[in-house]
Design a protein around this motif. Structure first.
Motif, short mmCIF file in Angstrom:
data_model
loop_
_atom_site.label_atom_id
_atom_site.label_comp_id
_atom_site.label_asym_id
_atom_site.label_seq_id
_atom_site.Cartn_x
_atom_site.Cartn_y
_atom_site.Cartn_z
N PRO A 11 47.89 4.06 50.00
CA PRO A 11 47.92 4.31 48.60
C PRO A 11 46.44 3.66 48.07
O PRO A 11 45.86 2.95 48.86
N VAL A 12 46.04 4.47 46.98
CA VAL A 12 44.76 3.94 46.47
C VAL A 12 45.00 3.04 45.51
O VAL A 12 45.68 3.33 44.49
N ASN A 13 44.33 1.74 45.62
CA ASN A 13 44.74 0.80 44.72
C ASN A 13 43.73 0.74 43.72
O ASN A 13 42.55 0.21 43.86
N LEU A 14 44.03 1.19 42.13
CA LEU A 14 43.09 1.12 41.23
C LEU A 14 43.27 -0.04 40.45
O LEU A 14 42.45 -0.05 39.44
N LEU A 15 44.10 -0.83 40.67
CA LEU A 15 44.41 -2.01 39.70
C LEU A 15 43.85 -3.23 40.27
O LEU A 15 43.76 -4.28 39.55
N GLY A 16 43.19 -3.20 41.47
CA GLY A 16 42.61 -4.55 42.08
C GLY A 16 43.58 -5.59 42.51
O GLY A 16 43.43 -6.78 42.49
N GLY A 17 44.78 -5.11 43.01
CA GLY A 17 45.75 -6.05 43.87
C GLY A 17 45.24 -6.48 45.07
O GLY A 17 43.95 -6.51 45.35
N ALA A 18 46.29 -7.02 45.88
CA ALA A 18 46.05 -7.67 46.91
C ALA A 18 45.23 -6.72 48.16
O ALA A 18 44.37 -7.20 48.91
N ASP A 19 45.35 -5.14 48.19
CA ASP A 19 44.91 -4.33 49.06
C ASP A 19 43.40 -4.02 48.61
O ASP A 19 42.70 -3.14 49.25
N SER A 20 43.09 -4.60 47.36
CA SER A 20 41.93 -3.64 46.74
C SER A 20 40.55 -4.24 47.56
O SER A 20 40.56 -5.31 48.15
N PRO A 21 39.59 -3.34 47.71
CA PRO A 21 38.50 -3.74 48.20
C PRO A 21 37.66 -4.75 47.39
O PRO A 21 36.48 -5.41 47.79
N VAL A 22 38.13 -4.94 46.12
CA VAL A 22 37.03 -5.92 45.32
C VAL A 22 38.00 -7.04 45.35
O VAL A 22 39.11 -7.24 44.93
N TRP A 23 37.28 -8.19 45.45
CA TRP A 23 37.64 -9.61 45.45
C TRP A 23 36.91 -10.02 44.09
O TRP A 23 35.73 -10.14 43.98
N LYS A 24 37.69 -10.59 43.29
CA LYS A 24 37.39 -11.09 41.91
C LYS A 24 37.23 -12.66 42.10
O LYS A 24 38.24 -13.50 42.10
N GLY A 25 36.04 -13.22 41.70
CA GLY A 25 35.76 -14.59 41.83
C GLY A 25 35.94 -15.29 40.34
O GLY A 25 35.52 -14.36 39.27
N ALA A 26 36.15 -16.41 40.13
CA ALA A 26 36.56 -17.17 38.74
C ALA A 26 35.06 -17.77 38.47
O ALA A 26 34.86 -17.72 37.29
N ALA A 27 34.33 -17.92 39.42
CA ALA A 27 33.04 -18.68 39.19
C ALA A 27 31.85 -17.61 39.75
O ALA A 27 32.21 -16.73 40.46
N ALA A 28 30.73 -18.17 39.36
CA ALA A 28 29.57 -17.19 40.00
C ALA A 28 29.36 -17.59 41.31
O ALA A 28 29.71 -18.76 41.77
N PRO A 29 28.66 -16.57 42.12
CA PRO A 29 28.61 -17.06 43.53
C PRO A 29 27.45 -18.12 43.69
O PRO A 29 26.64 -18.03 42.51
N ARG A 30 27.43 -18.71 44.85
CA ARG A 30 26.37 -19.98 44.98
C ARG A 30 25.60 -19.86 46.20
O ARG A 30 26.07 -19.11 46.79
#
Length: 199
Positions: A75-94
């Protein structure tokens, strides 16, 4: 004497002979389709030739294979769940760069506190000397000698990669100078992680 009635003045077959050859090829194709391809591929045998030649068995084998082979769909995960290719960070990268110098046979660590899923790209290299290293992590308040090794190397001058923390805790490297002269290690990291420190 040769019959040259089917050859025109340029030495090519006549239109009449080309039409005859085309009709013959179409008729042969139709016979092959009805007597061999339809019984073997689709189980359709209007002439009975497929059964006589044993071609119906091929269609039955294909049908049973299709029934026993599971259909796997991703299945294509369009909602950004656990299998999503996008990892969302709470802070800016360092980005950090740290150096440490090890005397012969001396060892030291650089670590970072990380939550499960935090990640970074890293590169470390020596100024030419060889080191033993152990990239590892431990959970919060670990028991004595409680840690997980991810990558161990001997007599190395550099290593690069991408790391994702599998659990909450501290993650990093232990290096030991295996040579007879001091070695300086330079570590560069970029991503989502806590402050780098030397315990």
């Amino acid at each position: 004497m040769n019959d040259i009635s089917n050859i025109n003045k340029d030495g090519l077959p006549s239109t009449k002979s080309l039409i005859k050859a085309t009709v013959a090829a179409m008729a042969a194709s139709a016979v092959i389709l009805v007597s061999a391809i339809l019984p073997a591929e689709y189980g359709i045998d209007p002439t009975g030739m497929g059964k006589a030649l044993g071609l119906n068995v091929l269609n039955q084998a294909n049908a049973s294979e299709a029934e026993t082979t599971p259909v796997i769909s991703q299945p294509v995960n369009l909602l950004g769940g656990a299998d999503s290719p996008v990892w969302k960070g709470a802070a800016a990268p360092r980005t950090n760069t740290m150096t440490l110098t090890l005397l012969p046979r001396q060892g030291a660590e650089i670590k970072s506190p990380m939550d499960a899923g935090d990640n970074f790209v890293f590169n470390w290299k020596t100024d030419g000397g060889l080191v033993y290293f152990d990239m590892h992590g431990e959970p919060p308040n670990p028991a004595k000698d409680e840690f997980t090794s991810y990558w161990i190397g001997k007599d190395q001058q550099q290593a690069s990669g991408h790391f994702t923390a599998p659990f909450e805790g501290t993650h990093g490297w232990y290096w030991q100078n295996t040579g007879a002269t001091p070695v300086t290690i330079t570590l560069t990291t970029n991503g989502f992680y806590g402050d780098l420190y030397m315990p």
